[in-house]
Write an enzyme that holds these catalytic residues in place. Structure first.
Site, mmCIF file in Angstrom:
data_model
loop_
_atom_site.group_PDB
_atom_site.id
_atom_site.type_symbol
_atom_site.label_atom_id
_atom_site.label_comp_id
_atom_site.label_asym_id
_atom_site.label_seq_id
_atom_site.Cartn_x
_atom_site.Cartn_y
_atom_site.Cartn_z
ATOM 1 N N ARG A 165 0.837 -1.133 -0.036
ATOM 2 C CA ARG A 165 -0.008 0.053 -0.099
ATOM 3 C C ARG A 165 0.718 1.325 0.048
ATOM 4 O O ARG A 165 0.404 2.275 -0.396
ATOM 5 C CB ARG A 165 -0.994 0.120 1.114
ATOM 6 C CG ARG A 165 -2.001 1.117 1.296
ATOM 7 C CD ARG A 165 -3.033 0.851 2.219
ATOM 8 N NE ARG A 165 -4.177 1.862 2.210
ATOM 9 C CZ ARG A 165 -4.044 2.901 3.101
ATOM 10 N NH1 ARG A 165 -3.483 3.140 4.058
ATOM 11 N NH2 ARG A 165 -5.299 3.629 3.211
ATOM 12 N N ILE B 210 -7.160 7.725 -0.849
ATOM 13 C CA ILE B 210 -6.997 6.283 -0.902
ATOM 14 C C ILE B 210 -7.740 5.729 0.189
ATOM 15 O O ILE B 210 -7.655 6.240 1.222
ATOM 16 C CB ILE B 210 -5.330 5.864 -0.957
ATOM 17 C CG1 ILE B 210 -5.321 4.335 -0.736
ATOM 18 C CG2 ILE B 210 -4.766 6.547 0.338
ATOM 19 C CD1 ILE B 210 -3.716 3.896 -0.957
ATOM 20 N N SER B 211 -8.575 4.806 0.014
ATOM 21 C CA SER B 211 -9.770 4.398 1.127
ATOM 22 C C SER B 211 -9.042 3.701 1.931
ATOM 23 O O SER B 211 -7.797 3.267 1.937
ATOM 24 C CB SER B 211 -10.711 3.514 0.232
ATOM 25 O OG SER B 211 -11.668 4.247 -0.397
ATOM 26 N N GLN B 212 -9.799 3.873 3.400
ATOM 27 C CA GLN B 212 -9.299 3.336 4.471
ATOM 28 C C GLN B 212 -9.232 1.846 4.198
ATOM 29 O O GLN B 212 -10.279 1.208 3.623
ATOM 30 C CB GLN B 212 -10.427 3.436 5.598
ATOM 31 C CG GLN B 212 -10.040 2.845 7.011
ATOM 32 C CD GLN B 212 -11.030 2.939 7.941
ATOM 33 O OE1 GLN B 212 -11.793 3.878 7.595
ATOM 34 N NE2 GLN B 212 -11.060 2.624 8.916
#
Length: 213
Positions: free
Chosen positions: A37, A63-65
């Site tokens: 990530r 950027i999503s959790q």
């Protein structure tokens, strides 16, 4: 940037956090452990990469959790080889998770700058969606429909009928619906005209942008 043992260790910890929050799907947790990530973020923010939170990226997007990515992926119940339409490519992190799960991914991104950057980046780190396009997510990709699964990774003020129509009978669509706060919603297509709807609590997403041109 490299992917080191330290990074891999942090990913193990992140997967444990996501699992503790309720995600049980082992394949989804493996994907969280496998995907670097930190490479999806600006190197100066590398310390934030393995915290369970969303983070700003280019073009006013995030950027999503990781928990949210894992939760949506689990709701889809992905089987290897299924075709998946992703609305909102964004950083490509969710796209990579879908690829790790063995799906054939068709993804649409509304922001040109992000689309170009992510398309190059994903192939560079070895994730190859079947089709990545720049366009209006509200319209979906009728030319490749129907899809086994559909995932929307931005907050939709309403459920686009075009997307429901592109779902196979028996297929599942996960979409966060609402304006300021979204309710994570699952639609299961029971027949040509019938859908079962389930709701899974409140989340916060950046808005799904419509093409006003």
């Amino acid at each position: 940037m490299k992917d080191t043992f330290k990074h891999k260790g942090k990913r193990q910890q992140l997967a444990a956090i996501v699992e503790a929050k309720g995600v049980k799907d082992k394949k989804v947790l493996e994907a969280i452990k496998n995907i670097p990530r930190h490479l999806f973020m600006d190197s100066s923010f590398e310390d934030h990469a393995y915290q369970d939170k969303a983070f700003p990226i280019a073009a006013d997007q995030t950027i999503s959790q990781p928990y949210t990515v894992a939760f949506q992926s689990e709701l889809l119940e992905i089987k290897k080889g299924e075709t998946i339409l992703e609305i909102g490519t964004g950083s490509g992190y969710q796209t990579a998770v879908l690829c790790e799960l063995g799906a054939k991914v068709y993804s649409i991104e509304r922001q040109q700058e992000l689309y170009k950057k992510t398309k190059l980046f994903l192939s560079k780190i070895g994730y190859r969606p079947k089709f990545l396009s720049f366009g209006d997510g509200y319209k979906g990709l009728p030319e490749y429909a129907p899809f086994d699964k559909i995932i929307v990774t931005a907050g939709a003020p309403f459920v686009p009928k075009a997307l429901l129509s592109q779902l196979k009978v028996g297929g599942r669509m996960v979409i966060p619906v609402g304006d300021n706060v979204q309710v994570m919603t699952l639609y299961i297509r029971k027949s040509a005209k019938e859908f079962e709807k389930r709701e899974y609590g409140d989340f916060r997403f950046v808005p799904l942008l419509e093409d006003k041109n």
